[in-house]
Design a protein around this motif. Structure first.
Motif, PDB file in Angstrom:
ATOM      1  N   ALA A  79       6.293  -6.695  -7.166  1.00 32.48           N
ATOM      2  CA  ALA A  79       5.861  -5.657  -6.217  1.00 32.48           C
ATOM      3  C   ALA A  79       5.204  -6.275  -4.990  1.00 32.48           C
ATOM      4  O   ALA A  79       5.454  -5.845  -3.861  1.00 32.48           O
ATOM      5  CB  ALA A  79       4.899  -4.691  -6.910  1.00 32.48           C
ATOM      6  N   LEU A  80       4.373  -7.297  -5.196  1.00 31.73           N
ATOM      7  CA  LEU A  80       3.716  -7.952  -4.063  1.00 31.73           C
ATOM      8  C   LEU A  80       4.725  -8.654  -3.154  1.00 31.73           C
ATOM      9  O   LEU A  80       4.600  -8.608  -1.925  1.00 31.73           O
ATOM     10  CB  LEU A  80       2.675  -8.956  -4.564  1.00 31.73           C
ATOM     11  CG  LEU A  80       1.421  -8.361  -5.199  1.00 31.73           C
ATOM     12  CD1 LEU A  80       0.575  -9.455  -5.837  1.00 31.73           C
ATOM     13  CD2 LEU A  80       0.610  -7.569  -4.178  1.00 31.73           C
ATOM     14  N   VAL A  82       7.936  -7.895  -2.763  1.00 34.03           N
ATOM     15  CA  VAL A  82       8.717  -6.878  -2.050  1.00 34.03           C
ATOM     16  C   VAL A  82       7.876  -6.285  -0.929  1.00 34.03           C
ATOM     17  O   VAL A  82       8.338  -6.109   0.201  1.00 34.03           O
ATOM     18  CB  VAL A  82       9.217  -5.791  -3.028  1.00 34.03           C
ATOM     19  CG1 VAL A  82       9.760  -4.591  -2.281  1.00 34.03           C
ATOM     20  CG2 VAL A  82      10.285  -6.375  -3.949  1.00 34.03           C
ATOM     21  N   ARG A  83       6.602  -5.989  -1.227  1.00 33.69           N
ATOM     22  CA  ARG A  83       5.705  -5.431  -0.212  1.00 33.69           C
ATOM     23  C   ARG A  83       5.505  -6.400   0.950  1.00 33.69           C
ATOM     24  O   ARG A  83       5.365  -5.989   2.107  1.00 33.69           O
ATOM     25  CB  ARG A  83       4.355  -5.067  -0.831  1.00 33.69           C
ATOM     26  CG  ARG A  83       3.441  -4.351   0.162  1.00 33.69           C
ATOM     27  CD  ARG A  83       2.158  -3.939  -0.463  1.00 33.69           C
ATOM     28  NE  ARG A  83       1.237  -5.065  -0.395  1.00 33.69           N
ATOM     29  CZ  ARG A  83      -0.019  -5.031  -0.782  1.00 33.69           C
ATOM     30  NH1 ARG A  83      -0.500  -3.945  -1.339  1.00 33.69           N
ATOM     31  NH2 ARG A  83      -0.785  -6.073  -0.671  1.00 33.69           N
ATOM     32  N   ALA A  84       5.527  -7.703   0.650  1.00 28.51           N
ATOM     33  CA  ALA A  84       5.357  -8.712   1.699  1.00 28.51           C
ATOM     34  C   ALA A  84       6.629  -8.913   2.510  1.00 28.51           C
ATOM     35  O   ALA A  84       6.634  -9.654   3.483  1.00 28.51           O
ATOM     36  CB  ALA A  84       4.914 -10.035   1.079  1.00 28.51           C
ATOM     37  N   GLY A  85       7.728  -8.250   2.103  1.00 29.38           N
ATOM     38  CA  GLY A  85       8.952  -8.292   2.892  1.00 29.38           C
ATOM     39  C   GLY A  85       9.960  -9.332   2.465  1.00 29.38           C
ATOM     40  O   GLY A  85      10.950  -9.551   3.163  1.00 29.38           O
ATOM     41  N   LEU A 106      -1.774 -12.609  -0.929  1.00 30.02           N
ATOM     42  CA  LEU A 106      -1.030 -11.362  -1.155  1.00 30.02           C
ATOM     43  C   LEU A 106      -1.831 -10.363  -1.986  1.00 30.02           C
ATOM     44  O   LEU A 106      -1.704  -9.156  -1.814  1.00 30.02           O
ATOM     45  CB  LEU A 106       0.302 -11.640  -1.866  1.00 30.02           C
ATOM     46  CG  LEU A 106       1.379 -12.336  -1.072  1.00 30.02           C
ATOM     47  CD1 LEU A 106       2.613 -12.548  -1.950  1.00 30.02           C
ATOM     48  CD2 LEU A 106       1.762 -11.526   0.156  1.00 30.02           C
ATOM     49  N   GLN A 109      -4.452  -8.470   0.439  1.00 26.06           N
ATOM     50  CA  GLN A 109      -4.032  -7.780   1.657  1.00 26.06           C
ATOM     51  C   GLN A 109      -4.315  -6.298   1.520  1.00 26.06           C
ATOM     52  O   GLN A 109      -4.155  -5.718   0.453  1.00 26.06           O
ATOM     53  CB  GLN A 109      -2.536  -7.967   1.888  1.00 26.06           C
ATOM     54  CG  GLN A 109      -2.145  -9.314   2.381  1.00 26.06           C
ATOM     55  CD  GLN A 109      -0.646  -9.406   2.589  1.00 26.06           C
ATOM     56  OE1 GLN A 109       0.102  -8.525   2.181  1.00 26.06           O
ATOM     57  NE2 GLN A 109      -0.198 -10.464   3.227  1.00 26.06           N
ATOM     58  N   PRO A 111      -3.385  -2.550   1.685  1.00 26.22           N
ATOM     59  CA  PRO A 111      -2.088  -1.864   1.548  1.00 26.22           C
ATOM     60  C   PRO A 111      -1.688  -1.215   2.870  1.00 26.22           C
ATOM     61  O   PRO A 111      -2.529  -0.811   3.667  1.00 26.22           O
ATOM     62  CB  PRO A 111      -2.321  -0.814   0.467  1.00 26.22           C
ATOM     63  CG  PRO A 111      -3.791  -0.712   0.311  1.00 26.22           C
ATOM     64  CD  PRO A 111      -4.420  -1.951   0.850  1.00 26.22           C
ATOM     65  N   ALA A 112      -0.375  -1.134   3.063  1.00 24.87           N
ATOM     66  CA  ALA A 112       0.143  -0.508   4.275  1.00 24.87           C
ATOM     67  C   ALA A 112      -0.190   0.983   4.258  1.00 24.87           C
ATOM     68  O   ALA A 112      -0.203   1.621   3.212  1.00 24.87           O
ATOM     69  CB  ALA A 112       1.656  -0.713   4.349  1.00 24.87           C
TER      70      ALA A 112
END
Length: 114
Positions: A79-80, A82-85, A106, A109, A111-112
């Motif tokens: 998940a981290l 994927v969230r980091a791109g 990570l 960070q 959250p968006a």
């Protein structure tokens, strides 16, 4: 099902049997195909990543609570990433193997915003 073997181009036909709790009216060909495809999307998307990229199968953890904790940690890692791109998880793993400090960042960070 009919598949084409990539190496030879030869067609292979096989019959696959399955069990379902759906009634015959609910288990039409389109619905059964959807169920099978959904299963394989999950198998290839999540389990392959955990088994191959994160080498979960190679851990040989026998204690059930420890295995569940390990699987949860692997899900967090995925998940981290994927969230980091990251698109390529093996590439991300190699990157963070070389830069473990960035991997820890990570976790912290913000959250968006949605």
């Amino acid at each position: 099902r009919t598949t084409t073997l990539t190496a030879s181009g030869q067609l292979r036909r096989e019959i696959a049997y399955g069990l379902t709790s759906l009634s015959p009216a609910q288990a039409g060909p389109k619905r059964l195909l959807e169920i099978v495809r959904t299963h394989w999307q999950q198998e290839n998307g999540l389990h392959y990543r955990r088994d191959v990229t994160l080498q979960e199968v190679a851990t040989r953890i026998k204690h059930w609570p420890a295995a569940r904790a390990w699987a949860s940690l692997n899900n967090l890692v995925l998940a981290l990433l994927v969230r980091a791109g990251f698109v390529s998880l093996p590439q991300a793993r190699h990157h963070f193997d070389a830069h473990p400090d960035k991997g820890l960042q990570l976790l912290f960070q913000a959250p968006a915003r949605l």
